[in-house]
Design an enzyme around this catalytic site. Sequence first.
Site, mmCIF file in Angstrom:
data_model
loop_
_atom_site.group_PDB
_atom_site.id
_atom_site.type_symbol
_atom_site.label_atom_id
_atom_site.label_comp_id
_atom_site.label_asym_id
_atom_site.label_seq_id
_atom_site.Cartn_x
_atom_site.Cartn_y
_atom_site.Cartn_z
ATOM 1 N N LYS A 18 32.816 39.902 36.375
ATOM 2 C CA LYS A 18 33.824 40.763 37.012
ATOM 3 C C LYS A 18 35.049 40.947 36.135
ATOM 4 O O LYS A 18 35.866 41.820 36.377
ATOM 5 C CB LYS A 18 34.221 40.176 38.371
ATOM 6 C CG LYS A 18 33.163 40.402 39.427
ATOM 7 C CD LYS A 18 33.639 40.016 40.804
ATOM 8 C CE LYS A 18 32.569 40.360 41.838
ATOM 9 N NZ LYS A 18 32.918 39.809 43.158
ATOM 10 N N ASP B 237 27.347 32.362 48.154
ATOM 11 C CA ASP B 237 28.156 33.540 47.820
ATOM 12 C C ASP B 237 28.371 34.413 49.053
ATOM 13 O O ASP B 237 29.497 34.804 49.369
ATOM 14 C CB ASP B 237 27.430 34.313 46.708
ATOM 15 C CG ASP B 237 28.275 35.434 46.134
ATOM 16 O OD1 ASP B 237 29.514 35.294 46.131
ATOM 17 O OD2 ASP B 237 27.702 36.447 45.697
ATOM 18 N N HIS C 282 22.317 36.238 40.966
ATOM 19 C CA HIS C 282 22.828 35.781 42.266
ATOM 20 C C HIS C 282 22.878 36.886 43.318
ATOM 21 O O HIS C 282 23.109 36.605 44.491
ATOM 22 C CB HIS C 282 24.195 35.082 42.119
ATOM 23 C CG HIS C 282 25.315 35.985 41.695
ATOM 24 N ND1 HIS C 282 25.587 36.261 40.377
ATOM 25 C CD2 HIS C 282 26.235 36.680 42.415
ATOM 26 C CE1 HIS C 282 26.637 37.073 40.299
ATOM 27 N NE2 HIS C 282 27.044 37.350 41.534
HETATM 28 FE FE LIG Z 1 30.543 35.914 44.256
HETATM 29 FE FE LIG Z 2 28.625 38.483 42.406
#
Ligand SMILES: [Fe+2]
Ligand SMILES: [Fe+2]
Length: 318
Positions: free
Chosen positions: A189, A265, A238
């Site tokens: 990110k 998550d 993920h």
């Molecule tokens: Fe995450």
């Molecule tokens: Fe992610």
Amino acid sequence: MRGIARVLVVDDEPLQRALLLRALAPLGLEVWVASHGQEALERLQDGMPHAVLTDLHMPFMDGLTLTRHLKALDPLLPVILLTADGEREVRLKGIEAGADDFLHRPVDLAELRLRVKGHVERRFLQEKLEDLERALLALVRAVEAKDPYTAGHGERVARYALWTAEVLGVLAHEVEDLRLGALLHDVGKIAIPDHLLRGDRPLTEEEWRIVREHPIKGDEILKPLKAHPRLRPYVRWHHERLDGSGYPDGITEVPLLVQAVAAADIYDTLTSRRTYRHPAKPEEALEVLREEADQGRLSQEVVRAFRSALLRNRVLRR
Ligand SMILES: [Fe+2]
Ligand SMILES: [Fe+2]
């Protein structure tokens, strides 16, 4: 030997100290000396050495007590005890106190040099790993700083995933990879524009497409690491789901521990505060995970283990 390696030599006999100093001289270390345990502990105010070489019988504080103190301060600091031959009982006590190594008196000076060198090098390596981990953590924090609502997300996901892995019965050597992988799962990110991560509004389809690139970006960022092959599944997969509906690869065989990170998550994202919605309660977030399992996106086993982990760690009450 590289860097400024510091070794602390503790002995009450001036002659013995001189002998040890002479033996260590070829290693080019910075050698600190103390004549008993108490003085050795005082020396630590100048910083930690890379290894400690200590005599056993000394006034004020003996070598065993010193070892215990040192190990309480830093369990990984190498401590080498100098013992007289035949002191079996003392050796056992030394092991109990946490000593890493023993050298018999009269000391073989060549052996002494090799042992000290080995311990100091391992210590350097360990410090390097700690530095690397701090750097990675800084990277995770930098990602999380892009969206104030995700502060601590990586660490929470790592914690939940480790708890879940414990229920699933994970192998010891997988734990460290899982911890780092979970911590770093969203590292990609860092390459996504901030305004798309702020979470202050729903995103358009095109914006989602960009955000969904983060697992690939993360995979690329970690590529130079030696640990990359072991961390890669967590970072890249993920968001993958067992029915192939996930991204970026649309795989259907998602490793169990990667699913544990995926479950953690989802859970953390739902239970954290966003500006445009209220955080879900643990039970509500678990219901979402159960639906994921019922629809074949996550395995029932992982979701069940996740729930048990929350119960076991009292996040959830029966
Ligand atoms: Fe995450
Ligand atoms: Fe992610």
